[in-house]
Design a protein around this motif. Structure first.
Motif, short mmCIF file in Angstrom:
data_model
loop_
_atom_site.label_atom_id
_atom_site.label_comp_id
_atom_site.label_asym_id
_atom_site.label_seq_id
_atom_site.Cartn_x
_atom_site.Cartn_y
_atom_site.Cartn_z
N TRP A 192 -0.61 -11.71 8.15
CA TRP A 192 -0.15 -10.35 7.79
C TRP A 192 -0.89 -9.31 8.63
N LEU A 193 -0.14 -8.39 9.18
CA LEU A 193 -0.71 -7.25 9.89
C LEU A 193 -0.25 -6.00 9.15
N PRO A 194 -1.12 -5.41 8.33
CA PRO A 194 -0.71 -4.27 7.49
C PRO A 194 -0.20 -3.10 8.32
N ASN A 195 0.85 -2.44 7.79
CA ASN A 195 1.31 -1.21 8.41
C ASN A 195 0.47 -0.04 7.91
N ALA A 196 0.78 1.14 8.36
CA ALA A 196 -0.06 2.31 8.05
C ALA A 196 -0.12 2.57 6.54
N THR A 197 0.99 2.40 5.85
CA THR A 197 1.00 2.62 4.39
C THR A 197 0.15 1.58 3.69
N GLU A 198 0.25 0.33 4.14
CA GLU A 198 -0.51 -0.75 3.53
C GLU A 198 -2.00 -0.60 3.82
N VAL A 199 -2.33 -0.15 5.01
CA VAL A 199 -3.74 0.11 5.34
C VAL A 199 -4.31 1.17 4.41
N ILE A 222 -9.08 -5.90 9.26
CA ILE A 222 -7.79 -6.01 9.94
C ILE A 222 -8.00 -6.46 11.38
#
Length: 771
Positions: free
Chosen positions: A739-746, A731
């Motif tokens: 795309w910059l993943p959010n906390a759920t996606e991370v 990331i």
């Protein structure tokens, strides 16, 4: 500089009659060499040997001893060249000593000594323990049933009446050996080879004009037999004559072609001769042809064994026909792979130049991305089958990398349009390579113990167990690995799939079962009653996949490859690393529209490996011929002419090396469908391996890629197991941009990739130190 120095050695060999010479230099310039093979790879109890006599030794004083026995009188003296040359026979198995003396040993006079290591003509030399069962095929080739060679029950059962098990059993054949057979063939005016009848030449015999301008009847002397347990053939343009007589080489142009054939098979059989043993392009010009069923990848893909067989068959040619000016390889697909791999592993021994057609760098590294095909097709057909994106077949290229077509018929869809290279080119090859229950030795197996055949583990890996090794369960070690592989990464980067689709793909794509856990394939690979039932339809080999049990909530497991097997692949030389120093014209039809498995980027994968090795790919020329709408022309004859000029230049100007001796036509090029030149120049393929604007050929014949390239791997491929980096590092370095993943996606990424994701900027884990 590396290519220049290597070619100095080649030119020296050419000056010494272009043999793959093994030689030793004595105290005062005695030179003793084997012309027919490397000195450590002599077979059959004989070798063609040459002794060069120094000026300070009278010719009549030179003596040659074999294991202490004077054999000088069996050699031919050439006073002007100051050489003694001839066949040294009577070699015992194992080490033999040749000693050259000047009739005064121990008195400061010149001497030379050379050790010859002799092996059985049935092999092996260096390929390791031979396979059993090994199904003989001589009876299908007009050579009769093989000889009895044991009474221990090993190999093919032989009967009093050949092929009739109702008659008494007389023994077994494990080596499939037959007597050598010589016959004559002729080429008809209709372009076919037929047996030459006795008497006057047939009225339909063609004529041909050789390289040196002689126009002669197109008659070929053909020798067939067995070497290293495989069937070999030597073909040469020759006047009709007595098959029992020594070969008449008066029409030979002095050049040798080694034909290598393609295909895919899992070994355990002798194989049959390919049509290339009567190779018209070469024979018509007076080239001699050497060929073996053991150098056809439709027989096996053990390229250690294949190289050994190539060395042995070339030895037979040199001993029976003479030392060629040079040997050039030719062959497509697996035949192209063999040229790259053999020239790398045995420089100066098998071939002096190569014409690989429809090439790949090697076979084993193709399994890396080919093993993804059914996983990805199953994902798009079944797991994510409701997604309308995958109903548009060209979209499948987004994650598979290879081409796909909305219009090409698909036999797995009842002939409806919509197909991909994964389906059209590669379907069924994953189980063939991976599933130990899937293969067969084919015709001839009825003469073998069924229990012995049933015990064979029919995988590529087990066929090369001498290379890869065996695990604790008795199965060959397998390097296939997809841990950390981020399928569809570039499609995500390009906005073709969204983050949710990327996460779903990587959570559910899965991997393959271990060999011991695999079950037999089903429909359509083994059609049985009920194949029309959708529940039995499994073209993806789903039954052997490791998939998520809960729709992806728990990510499907990835497969950890055996890195001992990957290391062994490198160490054995079956991985092409780019270490090749001979002239190469890599030619192919451009077949992307056909969804043919011989995809175009492979030529550049080989080039990139050469560049990675030492920054030099000057000895490789890449030619493509457009095959749209048909394969209407073939640049192979032109390639032979260019190679001949190239090698002649090198012999004349050795100091200029390979690049400095290129003929004008030895340049990257592309050709139109009718064979006319579209463009030739060093910038023809610009933009593929550099950042320059796309060259004329790059624009005309665009490349596709592979699933691993889409996942971030470099174009050269060959990464058995990638180095890993934490998801957080990926990331941070922009791997997923924009795309910059959010906390759920991370958290989901870390669940899918608990050990990290591939970091292709670092050396792969599956490569041993020094490679």
């Amino acid at each position: 500089m590396r290519k220049r120095l290597a070619w100095a050695a080649l030119v020296l060999a050419a000056a010494l009659a272009s043999a793959p010479a093994s030689w030793t230099k004595g105290q005062h310039d005695f030179e003793l060499r084997v012309l027919s093979s490397p000195a450590t790879m002599v077979t059959g109890g004989d070798a063609l040997v040459q002794l060069e006599i120094p000026r300070n030794v009278p010719l009549h004083k030179a003596k040659l001893f074999r294991n202490g026995v004077d054999i000088t009188s069996t050699l031919e003296l050439d006073g002007s060249a100051r050489t003694l040359t001839g066949m040294v026979t009577g070699l015992r198995l194992g080490s033999n000593t040749l000693f050259a003396d000047s009739n005064g040993r121990g008195n400061g006079r010149p001497t030379a000594e050379l050790t010859l290591v002799n092996h059985p003509v049935t092999g092996p030399i260096f390929s390791g323990p031979q396979q059993q069962p090994f199904v003989c095929k001589t009876q299908t080739q007009g050579l009769g049933f093989p000889h009895v060679d044991n009474q221990a029950g090993v190999g093919m059962r032989l009967f009093q009446t050949p092929g009739n098990p109702a008659t008494p059993l007389v023994g077994w054949s494990k080596d499939c050996t037959v007597n050598t057979v010589v016959d004559f063939q002729y080429r008809t005016t209709a372009g076919q080879f037929r047996p030459l009848p006795a008497g006057p030449l047939p009225p339909d015999v063609a004529t041909t004009t050789t390289l040196d301008g002689r126009t002669v009847p197109y008659v070929v002397r053909r020798e067939r037999g067995t070497i290293n347990r495989f069937i070999y053939a030597i073909s040469i343009l020759a006047p009709p004559g007595d098959p029992a007589a020594a070969p008449d080489t008066s029409l030979w142009n002095g050049r040798l072609i080694h034909t290598f054939d393609g295909g895919v098979a899992i070994g355990h059989n002798q194989g049959t001769l390919g049509g290339s043993h009567l190779y018209d392009i070469g024979l018509s010009k007076g080239y001699a042809i050497v060929h073996s069923s053991g150098t056809r990848t439709s027989t096996h893909y053990n390229l250690v064994l294949g190289a050994e067989t190539a060395i042995m068959t070339k030895e037979r040619f040199i001993e029976g026909y003479g030392v060629p000016l040079y040997t050039v390889g030719v062959g497509g697909s697996g035949g192209a792979i063999q040229q790259y791999v053999y020239a790398q592993r045995h420089p100066g021994v098998i071939i002096d130049a190569a014409i690989p057609q429809y090439s790949y760098p090697d076979m084993v590294t193709q399994t890396i991305h080919v093993g993804d095909c059914e996983l990805l097709e199953h994902y798009m057909d079944v797991t994510d089958g409701a997604n309308p994106k995958w109903a548009v077949w060209p979209n499948r290229t987004w994650i598979e990398g290879m081409n796909a077509s909305a219009t090409r018929p698909n036999p797995y869809r009842g002939g409806l349009p919509g197909n991909s290279e994964c389906v059209n080119g590669w379907r069924g090859l994953t189980p063939l390579a991976l599933n130990p229950l899937y293969g067969t030795a084919g015709a001839g197996s009825e003469f073998y113990d069924t229990a012995v055949l049933a015990a064979v583990k029919w995988t590529h890996w087990d066929d090369l167990r001498n290379v890869y090794g065996v695990d604790a369960d008795g199965y060959a070690k397998v390097p296939w690995d997809n841990v950390g592989v981020q399928y569809g990464l570039k499609a995500l980067n390009g906005g073709r799939i969204d983050p949710a689709e990327f996460l779903k793909l990587n959570a559910t794509v899965g991997s393959w079962q271990n060999s011991k856990d695999m079950v037999q394939e089903g429909c359509p690979f083994f059609p049985v009653p009920g194949c029309s039932n959708p529940a039995t339809w499994d073209p993806w080999s789903r039954r052997n996949m490791r998939l998520s049990l809960d729709g992806g909530a728990t990510p499907a497991p990835r497969r950890e490859g055996n890195m001992e097997a990957a290391n062994a692949a490198y160490m054995s030389g079956i991985v092409f690393r780019g270490d090749i120093d001979i002239p190469i014209i890599d030619w192919r039809h451009y077949l992307e529209a056909e969804l043919d498995m011989h995809n175009s980027h492979q030529s550049f994968a080989s080039r990139k490996r050469m560049l990675n090795l030492d920054g030099d790919a000057s000895n490789q020329v890449i030619w493509f011929t457009d095959a749209r709408p048909a394969r209407a022309s073939d640049q192979t004859p032109l390639a032979f002419a260019v190679i001949d000029e190239w090698l002649a230049n090198i012999r004349a100007n050795p100091g200029d090396g390979v690049a400095g001796n290129k003929p004008a036509a030895a340049v990257d090029s592309c050709f139109a469908t009718n064979g006319s030149l579209t463009y030739a120049g060093n910038d023809a393929w610009a933009g593929i391996l550099d950042s320059a604007p796309a060259g004329p050929c790059t624009q005309a014949l665009p490349l596709f890629s592979t699933s691993r390239i889409v996942a971030g791997s470099p174009i050269e491929g060959g990464v058995f197991k990638c180095a890993l980096k934490p998801v957080a590092a990926a990331i941070a370095d922009g791997t997923y941009a924009p795309w910059l993943p959010n906390a759920t996606e991370v958290a989901r990424l870390q669940q899918i990739f608990p050990t990290g994701v591939c970091d292709y900027s670092r050396p792969d884990v599956g490569r041993p130190p020094g490679f």
